[in-house]
Design a protein around this motif. Structure first.
Motif, PDB file in Angstrom:
ATOM      1  N   GLU A 138       0.788  -1.294   0.018  1.00  0.00           N
ATOM      2  CA  GLU A 138       0.217  -0.101  -0.072  1.00  0.00           C
ATOM      3  C   GLU A 138       0.670   1.223   0.262  1.00  0.00           C
ATOM      4  O   GLU A 138       1.777   1.327   0.809  1.00  0.00           O
ATOM      5  CB  GLU A 138      -1.048  -0.066   1.113  1.00  0.00           C
ATOM      6  CG  GLU A 138      -1.921  -1.126   1.338  1.00  0.00           C
ATOM      7  CD  GLU A 138      -1.408  -2.487   2.197  1.00  0.00           C
ATOM      8  OE1 GLU A 138      -2.217  -3.109   2.221  1.00  0.00           O
ATOM      9  OE2 GLU A 138      -0.175  -2.396   2.358  1.00  0.00           O
ATOM     10  N   GLY A 139       0.490   2.128  -0.917  1.00  0.00           N
ATOM     11  CA  GLY A 139       1.107   3.502  -0.595  1.00  0.00           C
ATOM     12  C   GLY A 139       0.723   4.261   0.618  1.00  0.00           C
ATOM     13  O   GLY A 139      -0.609   4.164   0.999  1.00  0.00           O
ATOM     14  N   PHE A 140       1.548   4.942   1.162  1.00  0.00           N
ATOM     15  CA  PHE A 140       1.413   5.662   2.343  1.00  0.00           C
ATOM     16  C   PHE A 140       2.140   7.093   2.335  1.00  0.00           C
ATOM     17  O   PHE A 140       3.467   6.909   2.457  1.00  0.00           O
ATOM     18  CB  PHE A 140       1.279   5.058   3.534  1.00  0.00           C
ATOM     19  CG  PHE A 140       1.048   5.628   4.783  1.00  0.00           C
ATOM     20  CD1 PHE A 140      -0.205   5.924   5.052  1.00  0.00           C
ATOM     21  CD2 PHE A 140       2.024   6.326   5.696  1.00  0.00           C
ATOM     22  CE1 PHE A 140      -0.528   6.497   6.224  1.00  0.00           C
ATOM     23  CE2 PHE A 140       1.908   6.899   6.695  1.00  0.00           C
ATOM     24  CZ  PHE A 140       0.588   7.147   7.174  1.00  0.00           C
ATOM     25  N   ILE A 141       1.544   8.329   2.358  1.00  0.00           N
ATOM     26  CA  ILE A 141       2.355   9.638   2.667  1.00  0.00           C
ATOM     27  C   ILE A 141       1.954   9.900   4.005  1.00  0.00           C
ATOM     28  O   ILE A 141       0.952  10.494   3.983  1.00  0.00           O
ATOM     29  CB  ILE A 141       2.059  10.472   1.397  1.00  0.00           C
ATOM     30  CG1 ILE A 141       2.170   9.832   0.179  1.00  0.00           C
ATOM     31  CG2 ILE A 141       3.098  11.855   1.890  1.00  0.00           C
ATOM     32  CD1 ILE A 141       3.652   9.552  -0.311  1.00  0.00           C
ATOM     33  N   PRO A 142       2.735  10.082   4.753  1.00  0.00           N
ATOM     34  CA  PRO A 142       2.550  10.301   6.502  1.00  0.00           C
ATOM     35  C   PRO A 142       2.208  12.003   6.321  1.00  0.00           C
ATOM     36  O   PRO A 142       2.587  12.804   5.514  1.00  0.00           O
ATOM     37  CB  PRO A 142       3.663   9.879   6.856  1.00  0.00           C
ATOM     38  CG  PRO A 142       4.620   9.262   6.239  1.00  0.00           C
ATOM     39  CD  PRO A 142       4.090   9.366   4.647  1.00  0.00           C
ATOM     40  N   LEU A 143       1.295  12.056   7.384  1.00  0.00           N
ATOM     41  CA  LEU A 143       1.011  13.731   7.593  1.00  0.00           C
ATOM     42  C   LEU A 143       2.225  14.523   7.675  1.00  0.00           C
ATOM     43  O   LEU A 143       3.085  13.908   8.493  1.00  0.00           O
ATOM     44  CB  LEU A 143       0.150  13.692   8.903  1.00  0.00           C
ATOM     45  CG  LEU A 143      -0.794  14.997   8.866  1.00  0.00           C
ATOM     46  CD1 LEU A 143      -1.661  15.118   7.817  1.00  0.00           C
ATOM     47  CD2 LEU A 143      -1.200  14.924  10.232  1.00  0.00           C
ATOM     48  N   GLY A 144       2.257  15.481   6.915  1.00  0.00           N
ATOM     49  CA  GLY A 144       3.415  16.390   6.891  1.00  0.00           C
ATOM     50  C   GLY A 144       4.555  15.965   6.126  1.00  0.00           C
ATOM     51  O   GLY A 144       5.679  16.652   6.197  1.00  0.00           O
ATOM     52  N   SER A 145       4.570  14.860   5.138  1.00  0.00           N
ATOM     53  CA  SER A 145       5.584  14.252   4.615  1.00  0.00           C
ATOM     54  C   SER A 145       5.218  14.331   3.165  1.00  0.00           C
ATOM     55  O   SER A 145       4.277  14.542   2.589  1.00  0.00           O
ATOM     56  CB  SER A 145       6.059  13.148   4.996  1.00  0.00           C
ATOM     57  OG  SER A 145       7.105  12.379   4.240  1.00  0.00           O
ATOM     58  N   VAL A 146       6.255  13.941   2.243  1.00  0.00           N
ATOM     59  CA  VAL A 146       6.076  13.965   0.817  1.00  0.00           C
ATOM     60  C   VAL A 146       6.753  12.542   0.538  1.00  0.00           C
ATOM     61  O   VAL A 146       6.383  12.183  -0.863  1.00  0.00           O
ATOM     62  CB  VAL A 146       6.915  15.069   0.040  1.00  0.00           C
ATOM     63  CG1 VAL A 146       6.172  16.449   0.269  1.00  0.00           C
ATOM     64  CG2 VAL A 146       8.170  15.216   0.365  1.00  0.00           C
ATOM     65  N   GLU A 147       7.285  11.710   1.149  1.00  0.00           N
ATOM     66  CA  GLU A 147       7.757  10.689   0.953  1.00  0.00           C
ATOM     67  C   GLU A 147       6.904   9.364   1.244  1.00  0.00           C
ATOM     68  O   GLU A 147       6.353   9.385   2.169  1.00  0.00           O
ATOM     69  CB  GLU A 147       9.274  10.268   1.522  1.00  0.00           C
ATOM     70  CG  GLU A 147      10.055  11.471   0.980  1.00  0.00           C
ATOM     71  CD  GLU A 147      11.390  11.316   1.687  1.00  0.00           C
ATOM     72  OE1 GLU A 147      11.722  10.279   2.458  1.00  0.00           O
ATOM     73  OE2 GLU A 147      12.435  11.953   1.567  1.00  0.00           O
ATOM     74  N   ASN A 148       6.958   8.403   0.381  1.00  0.00           N
ATOM     75  CA  ASN A 148       6.084   7.121   0.521  1.00  0.00           C
ATOM     76  C   ASN A 148       6.739   6.247   1.813  1.00  0.00           C
ATOM     77  O   ASN A 148       7.969   6.193   1.687  1.00  0.00           O
ATOM     78  CB  ASN A 148       6.031   6.451  -0.543  1.00  0.00           C
ATOM     79  CG  ASN A 148       5.240   5.196  -0.493  1.00  0.00           C
ATOM     80  OD1 ASN A 148       3.989   5.461  -0.177  1.00  0.00           O
ATOM     81  ND2 ASN A 148       5.712   4.006  -0.850  1.00  0.00           N
ATOM     82  N   ALA A 149       6.018   6.061   2.460  1.00  0.00           N
ATOM     83  CA  ALA A 149       6.184   4.803   3.558  1.00  0.00           C
ATOM     84  C   ALA A 149       5.535   3.759   3.722  1.00  0.00           C
ATOM     85  O   ALA A 149       4.574   3.720   4.745  1.00  0.00           O
ATOM     86  CB  ALA A 149       6.381   5.703   4.889  1.00  0.00           C
ATOM     87  N   THR A 150       5.631   2.873   2.764  1.00  0.00           N
ATOM     88  CA  THR A 150       4.612   1.729   2.786  1.00  0.00           C
ATOM     89  C   THR A 150       4.648   1.085   4.073  1.00  0.00           C
ATOM     90  O   THR A 150       5.632   0.631   4.766  1.00  0.00           O
ATOM     91  CB  THR A 150       5.255   0.744   1.543  1.00  0.00           C
ATOM     92  OG1 THR A 150       5.327   1.319   0.568  1.00  0.00           O
ATOM     93  CG2 THR A 150       4.372  -0.493   1.384  1.00  0.00           C
ATOM     94  N   PRO A 151       3.477   0.553   4.359  1.00  0.00           N
ATOM     95  CA  PRO A 151       3.398  -0.248   5.812  1.00  0.00           C
ATOM     96  C   PRO A 151       3.849  -1.604   5.735  1.00  0.00           C
ATOM     97  O   PRO A 151       4.197  -2.063   4.555  1.00  0.00           O
ATOM     98  CB  PRO A 151       1.690  -0.520   5.935  1.00  0.00           C
ATOM     99  CG  PRO A 151       1.133   0.661   5.044  1.00  0.00           C
ATOM    100  CD  PRO A 151       2.102   0.923   3.870  1.00  0.00           C
ATOM    101  N   TYR A 152       4.127  -2.239   6.650  1.00  0.00           N
ATOM    102  CA  TYR A 152       4.735  -3.640   6.833  1.00  0.00           C
ATOM    103  C   TYR A 152       3.811  -4.618   6.303  1.00  0.00           C
ATOM    104  O   TYR A 152       2.632  -4.326   6.784  1.00  0.00           O
ATOM    105  CB  TYR A 152       5.458  -4.112   8.053  1.00  0.00           C
ATOM    106  CG  TYR A 152       6.426  -3.153   8.454  1.00  0.00           C
ATOM    107  CD1 TYR A 152       7.637  -3.079   7.636  1.00  0.00           C
ATOM    108  CD2 TYR A 152       6.525  -2.526   9.723  1.00  0.00           C
ATOM    109  CE1 TYR A 152       8.928  -2.586   8.134  1.00  0.00           C
ATOM    110  CE2 TYR A 152       7.744  -1.693  10.157  1.00  0.00           C
ATOM    111  CZ  TYR A 152       8.698  -1.642   9.175  1.00  0.00           C
ATOM    112  OH  TYR A 152       9.889  -1.005   9.709  1.00  0.00           O
TER     113      TYR A 152
END
Length: 236
Positions: A138-152
């Motif tokens: 799953e794609g995921f851009i955290p609040l306040g970020s612009v970088e993808n941080a895919t869940p485990y």
């Protein structure tokens, strides 16, 4: 007609959980009285001290129950339940700042009742919302970020057809679905895994819905999902 669906792989880990939702439609989330919401938070911070009776922070029951829960699935190192993050700030005398009315309201409820609360903008959803274990793609851009941080893979997440919208169950929300002053339709939730606090859970849900209705107008719909009621339509 998007739905909120809690999948079997979530219930296999947390069969005792209750997820209360408040669906808000046609609200006005624009900021009109910062002082009022600031006062709401200051009063809630005072009430939150009831949950910090033990000197060792992590042993307080509203924190320890979530520490144990987070050990049942894969999490990012250092990820903690949202209520723990709020209570740590209270313990350290760091005031919770105002953000926008909806966020301020649900943060005040979280502090007053010692339960994690969150919210998303319904108009940003793509397809149904699911509380489930992530597949790790799953794609995921955290609040306040612009970088993808895919869940485990195996991490508990809220997600839609576009990607994750909240990682590690209630730890970090997505930029894409965040509540803003322009939000007109909102999905709010309160989560409980402590069966001994059922009364507080239902009271918190009632007070949350009443505060939103009173301050922001529109209409609200309240529902509780559990092992025997696993899905609901968000908007008819």
């Amino acid at each position: 007609m998007p739905k909120f669906i809690i999948e079997d792989d979530f219930w296999s880990l947390f069969p005792q959980a209750k997820i209360g939702i408040v669906i808000c439609q046609g609200i006005d989330n624009s900021i009109k009285n910062v002082e009022m919401y600031d006062q709401l938070l200051r009063e809630a911070e005072k009430e939150a001290h009831q949950f910090l009776s033990l000197d060792e922070f992590s042993l307080n029951p509203v924190i320890s129950v979530w520490r144990e829960a987070f050990q049942k699935f894969k999490t990012k190192k250092g990820a903690r339940c949202s209520i723990e993050a709020l209570l740590k700030r209270v313990k350290n005398s760091n005031e919770i700042g105002t953000i926008n009315p909806l966020v301020d309201i649900y943060n005040s409820i979280s502090l007053r009742f010692g339960l994690p609360c969150g919210g998303e903008d319904i108009d940003t959803f793509v397809g149904d919302i699911r509380l489930t274990q992530a597949n790790g793609k799953e794609g995921f851009i955290p609040l306040g970020s612009v970088e993808n941080a895919t869940p485990y893979e195996g991490e508990i997440v809220y997600k839609d057809d576009e990607g994750a919208i909240c990682r590690c169950w209630n730890w970090r929300e997505a930029q894409r679905t965040m509540l803003t002053e322009q939000t007109k339709n909102a999905f709010l939730c309160i989560e409980s895994i402590d069966e001994t606090r059922s009364d507080e859970f239902y009271t918190a849900l009632k007070v949350l819905s009443e505060l939103v209705s009173h301050h922001l107008g529109g209409s609200v719909k309240v529902e509780v999902l559990d092992l025997n009621n696993r899905e609901t339509t968000i908007i008819e």
